[in-house]
Design a protein around this motif. Structure first.
Motif, PDB file in Angstrom:
ATOM      1  N   GLY A   1       0.822  -1.201   0.000  1.00 56.21           N
ATOM      2  CA  GLY A   1       0.000   0.000   0.000  1.00 56.21           C
ATOM      3  C   GLY A   1       0.858   1.253   0.000  1.00 56.21           C
ATOM      4  O   GLY A   1       2.083   1.200   0.151  1.00 56.21           O
ATOM      5  N   ILE A   2       0.218   2.374  -0.140  1.00 51.82           N
ATOM      6  CA  ILE A   2       0.931   3.648  -0.200  1.00 51.82           C
ATOM      7  C   ILE A   2       1.551   3.970   1.159  1.00 51.82           C
ATOM      8  O   ILE A   2       0.968   3.695   2.210  1.00 51.82           O
ATOM      9  CB  ILE A   2      -0.022   4.771  -0.673  1.00 51.82           C
ATOM     10  CG1 ILE A   2       0.762   6.029  -1.003  1.00 51.82           C
ATOM     11  CG2 ILE A   2      -1.097   5.037   0.354  1.00 51.82           C
ATOM     12  CD1 ILE A   2      -0.062   7.070  -1.732  1.00 51.82           C
ATOM     13  N   GLN A   3       2.768   4.526   1.116  1.00 52.28           N
ATOM     14  CA  GLN A   3       3.464   4.926   2.335  1.00 52.28           C
ATOM     15  C   GLN A   3       3.468   6.443   2.432  1.00 52.28           C
ATOM     16  O   GLN A   3       3.661   7.135   1.423  1.00 52.28           O
ATOM     17  CB  GLN A   3       4.911   4.423   2.311  1.00 52.28           C
ATOM     18  CG  GLN A   3       5.035   2.919   2.116  1.00 52.28           C
ATOM     19  CD  GLN A   3       4.447   2.147   3.273  1.00 52.28           C
ATOM     20  OE1 GLN A   3       4.669   2.480   4.425  1.00 52.28           O
ATOM     21  NE2 GLN A   3       3.673   1.111   2.969  1.00 52.28           N
ATOM     22  N   VAL A   4       3.253   6.952   3.635  1.00 54.13           N
ATOM     23  CA  VAL A   4       3.271   8.391   3.880  1.00 54.13           C
ATOM     24  C   VAL A   4       4.283   8.657   4.985  1.00 54.13           C
ATOM     25  O   VAL A   4       4.150   8.112   6.091  1.00 54.13           O
ATOM     26  CB  VAL A   4       1.881   8.909   4.305  1.00 54.13           C
ATOM     27  CG1 VAL A   4       1.913  10.422   4.501  1.00 54.13           C
ATOM     28  CG2 VAL A   4       0.827   8.536   3.276  1.00 54.13           C
ATOM     29  N   PHE A  25       5.041  10.956  -0.130  1.00 50.98           N
ATOM     30  CA  PHE A  25       4.160   9.810  -0.341  1.00 50.98           C
ATOM     31  C   PHE A  25       4.665   8.987  -1.516  1.00 50.98           C
ATOM     32  O   PHE A  25       5.282   9.524  -2.443  1.00 50.98           O
ATOM     33  CB  PHE A  25       2.697  10.225  -0.523  1.00 50.98           C
ATOM     34  CG  PHE A  25       2.471  11.420  -1.391  1.00 50.98           C
ATOM     35  CD1 PHE A  25       2.568  12.699  -0.860  1.00 50.98           C
ATOM     36  CD2 PHE A  25       2.123  11.282  -2.735  1.00 50.98           C
ATOM     37  CE1 PHE A  25       2.357  13.813  -1.657  1.00 50.98           C
ATOM     38  CE2 PHE A  25       1.907  12.395  -3.532  1.00 50.98           C
ATOM     39  CZ  PHE A  25       2.032  13.667  -2.991  1.00 50.98           C
ATOM     40  N   SER A  26       4.392   7.690  -1.458  1.00 49.99           N
ATOM     41  CA  SER A  26       5.082   6.744  -2.330  1.00 49.99           C
ATOM     42  C   SER A  26       4.385   6.485  -3.653  1.00 49.99           C
ATOM     43  O   SER A  26       4.939   5.801  -4.515  1.00 49.99           O
ATOM     44  CB  SER A  26       5.281   5.409  -1.601  1.00 49.99           C
ATOM     45  OG  SER A  26       4.020   4.866  -1.237  1.00 49.99           O
ATOM     46  N   ASP A  27       3.166   7.024  -3.852  1.00 50.26           N
ATOM     47  CA  ASP A  27       2.439   6.741  -5.077  1.00 50.26           C
ATOM     48  C   ASP A  27       1.546   7.938  -5.390  1.00 50.26           C
ATOM     49  O   ASP A  27       1.379   8.841  -4.562  1.00 50.26           O
ATOM     50  CB  ASP A  27       1.610   5.464  -4.908  1.00 50.26           C
ATOM     51  CG  ASP A  27       1.388   4.733  -6.216  1.00 50.26           C
ATOM     52  OD1 ASP A  27       1.103   3.517  -6.179  1.00 50.26           O
ATOM     53  OD2 ASP A  27       1.484   5.379  -7.289  1.00 50.26           O
ATOM     54  N   GLY A  97     -12.581   7.098  -0.591  1.00 55.22           N
ATOM     55  CA  GLY A  97     -11.890   5.857  -0.261  1.00 55.22           C
ATOM     56  C   GLY A  97     -11.442   5.882   1.174  1.00 55.22           C
ATOM     57  O   GLY A  97     -12.272   5.987   2.067  1.00 55.22           O
ATOM     58  N   LYS A  98     -10.170   5.800   1.396  1.00 53.53           N
ATOM     59  CA  LYS A  98      -9.695   5.864   2.771  1.00 53.53           C
ATOM     60  C   LYS A  98      -8.458   6.757   2.832  1.00 53.53           C
ATOM     61  O   LYS A  98      -7.588   6.718   1.960  1.00 53.53           O
ATOM     62  CB  LYS A  98      -9.360   4.481   3.289  1.00 53.53           C
ATOM     63  CG  LYS A  98      -8.338   3.729   2.476  1.00 53.53           C
ATOM     64  CD  LYS A  98      -8.111   2.340   3.064  1.00 53.53           C
ATOM     65  CE  LYS A  98      -7.082   1.580   2.260  1.00 53.53           C
ATOM     66  NZ  LYS A  98      -6.852   0.216   2.798  1.00 53.53           N
ATOM     67  N   LEU A  99      -8.398   7.563   3.880  1.00 50.09           N
ATOM     68  CA  LEU A  99      -7.242   8.401   4.108  1.00 50.09           C
ATOM     69  C   LEU A  99      -6.150   7.579   4.779  1.00 50.09           C
ATOM     70  O   LEU A  99      -6.412   6.898   5.773  1.00 50.09           O
ATOM     71  CB  LEU A  99      -7.594   9.575   5.015  1.00 50.09           C
ATOM     72  CG  LEU A  99      -8.194  10.833   4.396  1.00 50.09           C
ATOM     73  CD1 LEU A  99      -8.457  11.838   5.482  1.00 50.09           C
ATOM     74  CD2 LEU A  99      -7.305  11.395   3.326  1.00 50.09           C
ATOM     75  N   ILE A 100      -4.957   7.644   4.210  1.00 50.35           N
ATOM     76  CA  ILE A 100      -3.788   7.023   4.824  1.00 50.35           C
ATOM     77  C   ILE A 100      -2.978   8.144   5.469  1.00 50.35           C
ATOM     78  O   ILE A 100      -2.572   9.089   4.789  1.00 50.35           O
ATOM     79  CB  ILE A 100      -2.929   6.296   3.780  1.00 50.35           C
ATOM     80  CG1 ILE A 100      -3.761   5.301   2.967  1.00 50.35           C
ATOM     81  CG2 ILE A 100      -1.741   5.603   4.458  1.00 50.35           C
ATOM     82  CD1 ILE A 100      -4.380   4.195   3.778  1.00 50.35           C
TER      83      ILE A 100
END
Lengths: 111, 111
Positions: A1-4, A25-27, A97-100
């Motif tokens: 998943g995306i990294q922050v 952020f990674s994406d 969607g969802k906040l990371i």
């Protein structure tokens, strides 16, 4: 998943100083927000800024989506700026969607 | 005129009890969420509902059951509370543009 990832993790300032907080952020993302969690625990939305630059009083934010980072600038800091600053991203279209969240930057402004 | 309101603000209960947290938003948003903030301040999504339908369930134990009677309300019921459930639970809502708005949080302490 995306990294922050947020930096720095902790920051101590003297009142009146300026600071810059960073969020990587990674994406690619469709939404990026900055929040301030005050000492009472409230999460306050500072900026909705998937790209570009916005300013609100002593605070401003810039997101460079192509380079996958965002910056939050705090000028002339005040003791009321103390708390935790979170960057959060959402990859979904339509922002439903969802906040990371990143792990936050804890800011202490001393009088 | 609170945009996203949660009750109660504080909840102290014994292990094994069942408790509920209520959330209401008056922003007209279609999507609502529950987030959990742990002792290290890390925020993570638990559930999201869009127009009363569950769209995200982030591998939360089935002791946690969200219920959305209408798109303005998303309640969280927790059965058989455990010590590890102690955290701050945030309700939030969002729309397709403009970002997320969070409630003021419910601090749950299980003793």
């Amino acid at each position: 998943g995306i990294q922050v990832e947020q930096s720095p993790p902790d920051l101590i300032l003297q009142e009146g100083a300026n600071s810059t907080l960073r969020c990587n952020f990674s994406d690619s993302v469709n939404n990026l927000q900055w929040f301030h969690q005050n000492p009472w625990g409230q999460l306050i939305n500072l900026f909705y800024i998937p790209s570009g630059t916005k300013q609100n009083g002593r605070l401003s934010a810039t997101t460079v989506a192509t380079e996958r980072y965002s910056l939050l600038y705090i000028s002339s800091s005040q003791t009321t700026d103390s708390g935790v600053y979170f960057c959060a991203v959402d990859r979904s279209s339509g922002n439903t969607g969802k906040l990371i969240f990143g792990q936050g930057t804890t800011l202490q402004v001393k009088p | 005129d609170t945009a996203v309101s949660q009750t109660p603000k504080y909840l102290v209960t014994q292990m094994g009890n069942d408790k509920s947290i209520k959330c209401e938003q008056n922003l007209g948003h279609d999507t609502m969420y529950w987030y959990k903030q742990d002792s290290k301040k890390f925020l993570k999504i638990m559930f999201s509902y869009n127009n009363k339908e569950l769209i995200i369930n982030e591998t939360v134990p089935n002791r946690f059951s969200p219920k959305s009677p209408d798109k303005a309300h998303l309640n969280l019921h927790i059965n058989s509370l455990e010590l590890g459930d102690s955290a701050v639970y945030f309700c939030a809502s969002s729309q397709e543009s403009g970002g997320y708005t969070f409630g003021s949080g419910t601090r749950l302490t299980v003793v």
